[in-house]
Each structure stands twice: as structure tokens, then as C-alpha cells.
Scaffold this motif. Structure first.
Motif, short mmCIF file in Angstrom:
data_model
loop_
_atom_site.label_atom_id
_atom_site.label_comp_id
_atom_site.label_asym_id
_atom_site.label_seq_id
_atom_site.Cartn_x
_atom_site.Cartn_y
_atom_site.Cartn_z
N ARG A 1 0.92 -1.13 -0.05
CA ARG A 1 0.18 0.17 -0.07
C ARG A 1 0.99 1.31 0.00
O ARG A 1 1.94 1.33 0.70
CB ARG A 1 -0.99 0.03 1.16
CG ARG A 1 -1.92 1.38 1.23
CD ARG A 1 -3.22 0.88 2.05
NE ARG A 1 -3.99 -0.06 1.67
CZ ARG A 1 -4.77 0.14 0.62
NH1 ARG A 1 -4.91 1.22 0.10
NH2 ARG A 1 -5.62 -0.74 0.11
N LEU A 2 0.56 2.31 -1.07
CA LEU A 2 1.28 3.32 -1.06
C LEU A 2 0.40 4.63 -0.87
O LEU A 2 -0.93 4.30 -0.84
CB LEU A 2 2.01 3.41 -2.47
CG LEU A 2 3.05 2.23 -2.33
CD1 LEU A 2 2.64 1.55 -3.73
CD2 LEU A 2 4.37 2.70 -2.92
N PHE B 1 -3.23 3.92 -2.04
CA PHE B 1 -3.94 2.90 -2.79
C PHE B 1 -2.98 1.54 -2.82
O PHE B 1 -1.90 1.46 -2.22
CB PHE B 1 -3.67 3.22 -4.42
CG PHE B 1 -2.47 3.66 -4.92
CD1 PHE B 1 -1.30 2.77 -5.67
CD2 PHE B 1 -1.86 5.11 -4.49
CE1 PHE B 1 -0.23 3.12 -5.85
CE2 PHE B 1 -0.58 5.46 -4.82
CZ PHE B 1 0.27 4.51 -5.73
N PHE B 2 -3.50 0.43 -3.43
CA PHE B 2 -2.78 -0.85 -3.17
C PHE B 2 -2.28 -1.27 -4.54
O PHE B 2 -2.94 -1.30 -5.56
CB PHE B 2 -3.89 -1.98 -2.72
CG PHE B 2 -3.14 -3.32 -2.64
CD1 PHE B 2 -2.72 -3.58 -1.52
CD2 PHE B 2 -3.70 -4.47 -3.44
CE1 PHE B 2 -1.91 -4.86 -1.22
CE2 PHE B 2 -3.23 -5.61 -3.64
CZ PHE B 2 -2.20 -6.11 -2.08
N LEU B 3 -1.00 -2.00 -4.77
CA LEU B 3 -0.40 -2.32 -5.81
C LEU B 3 -0.17 -3.98 -5.35
O LEU B 3 0.29 -4.05 -4.33
CB LEU B 3 0.55 -1.63 -6.34
CG LEU B 3 0.12 -0.31 -7.18
CD1 LEU B 3 1.42 0.46 -7.40
CD2 LEU B 3 -0.70 -0.62 -8.12
N THR C 1 3.14 5.49 7.14
CA THR C 1 1.47 5.55 7.37
C THR C 1 0.95 3.98 6.82
O THR C 1 0.16 3.44 7.32
CB THR C 1 1.13 6.45 6.55
OG1 THR C 1 1.34 8.04 7.08
CG2 THR C 1 -0.49 6.33 6.45
N ASN C 2 1.72 3.46 5.65
CA ASN C 2 1.52 2.43 5.03
C ASN C 2 2.47 1.23 5.19
O ASN C 2 2.27 0.09 4.35
CB ASN C 2 1.01 2.66 3.63
CG ASN C 2 -0.34 3.43 3.63
OD1 ASN C 2 -1.33 3.05 4.07
ND2 ASN C 2 -0.14 4.48 2.66
N GLY C 3 3.72 1.68 5.76
CA GLY C 3 4.64 0.72 5.86
C GLY C 3 5.44 0.40 7.10
O GLY C 3 4.79 1.13 8.13
N THR C 4 6.31 -0.04 7.24
CA THR C 4 7.22 -0.63 8.54
C THR C 4 8.48 -0.34 8.27
O THR C 4 9.07 -0.26 7.13
CB THR C 4 6.91 -2.14 8.81
OG1 THR C 4 7.56 -2.83 7.93
CG2 THR C 4 5.38 -2.16 9.16
#
Length: 186
Positions: A98-99, A118-120, A160-163
Motif C-alpha cells: 500500500r502506497l 492505493f494498493f498494488l 503510514t502504510n509501511g514498516t
């Protein structure tokens, strides 16, 4: 399946079609590649053009740093988005991720940004980002006079969308801005 905190993102109806399309060229008049990367001091990012695809390789730092971010950046002329409904591109990634697509008004105090996630994954898909559905990173609405100040489109990976330590490769093809019309409008 993605899990949403709060309300699910709003998507453009498949019943809308583009009535005006302006491609976002990968090169300028001097044939120079216009995309570039931005990242914090401890993370990394690289953007290259590979066979008509913009390839964004990124890695967030594992070090203690609350501002971990890496972004592929497309510079826009201020006012370029006025009169348009959204940003569209074909995208895929080397793994599910997710980005967020972000718009930045770099000339304004604090460089305010608006975003939509959005998701890829490995399968190429069309991503449609409606300008009216973007939410402020800081607070405030995108539109009207603010839209005329937008000077960059960013494809962002952050906490926000990653670790911490997450990395990946994103491929973007045919980025463009569009005006939409519902197929059911007279």
C-alpha cells in the motif's frame, strides 16, 4: 483483502469515462527524465525510466526516525491540475503493498500535501485518484485556489502504510490527468 481503519477509500465509479486526457510525459523538451526521488536521510529511493515504465525502488530506514519516507516525484506546473478530476496511471509492484498518491503545494508555507492511499501487487491495474477525494496530510481541503498551487505529484511509501526497513519496487505506466464524465449523463 485490504483492511481499512475508519471509512473505506472512495473509488471512482466504473461508470465514468475520460472526456479529456493529458499525459504526464516522462521527459521534458530537452529529453531529460523529469521524475526524481526524495527521501529522508536514512531511507533510500531511486527512480528510473525503463521501457516506458517509471520504476521506483525504495527502502525505508530501520533506524529510529519518525519521518521515514521515500517518494517518486513528478514536478507539475502550478495550475496544471485546475479543471481536471483526477490522476490516473497503470501500476504494479514486486509484491503486495500500500502506497499513497500525494499532491504537494511546495510554494505555500509548510509545503501542504493531500493524499489518497492505493494498493498494488504483481498484477498491473489502473489506479484512479479523484482530486475531490484527497485528504489533507496536515488539514485543509484541496480545491479551488489551492489546486492552482499544486506543483508536484508524489508516489509515497512511509510509516503510514509501511514498516521500518520495508523495501520494494513500483512500476508506473501511462501517468495522466483526466476530466471525467458519467456514462449516464445526458
Amino acid at each position: 483483502n485490504p483492511i481499512y481503519v475508519g471509512s473505506a477509500p472512495r473509488f471512482i465509479s466504473r461508470e465514468q469515462e475520460a472526456v479529456s486526457v493529458v499525459p504526464l510525459a516522462e521527459t521534458n523538451d530537452e529529453r531529460q527524465f523529469v521524475w526524481h526521488s526524495e527521501h529522508d536521510d536514512l531511507s533510500s529511493g531511486d527512480v528510473v525510466l525503463n521501457q516506458e515504465e517509471v520504476v521506483f525502488k525504495h527502502r525505508l530506514s530501520v533506524e529510529e526516525n519518525p519521518g521515514r519516507v521515500s517518494a517518486a516525484v513528478y514536478p507539475l506546473q502550478p495550475g496544471a491540475l485546475v479543471g481536471f478530476d483526477g490522476v490516473v496511471f497503470e501500476g504494479r509492484a514486486n509484491r503486495p503493498m500500500r502506497l499513497s498518491a500525494q499532491l504537494r503545494a511546495g510554494a505555500l508555507d509548510g509545503e501542504p500535501r493531500w493524499r489518497q492511499s492505493f494498493f498494488l501487487d504483481e498484477n498491473q491495474k489502473t489506479i484512479r485518484i479523484a482530486l475531490k477525494d484527497l485528504t489533507s496530510v496536515e488539514r485543509g481541503e484541496v480545491g479551488g485556489s489551492i489546486l492552482s498551487e499544486i506543483d508536484a505529484l508524489l508516489i509515497v511509501t512511509d510509516l503510514t502504510n509501511g514498516t521500518p526497513g520495508i523495501d520494494g519496487e513500483v512500476r508506473i505506466k501511462s501517468p495522466r490527468i483526466e476530466v471525467w464524465k458519467s456514462r449516464f449523463e445526458p
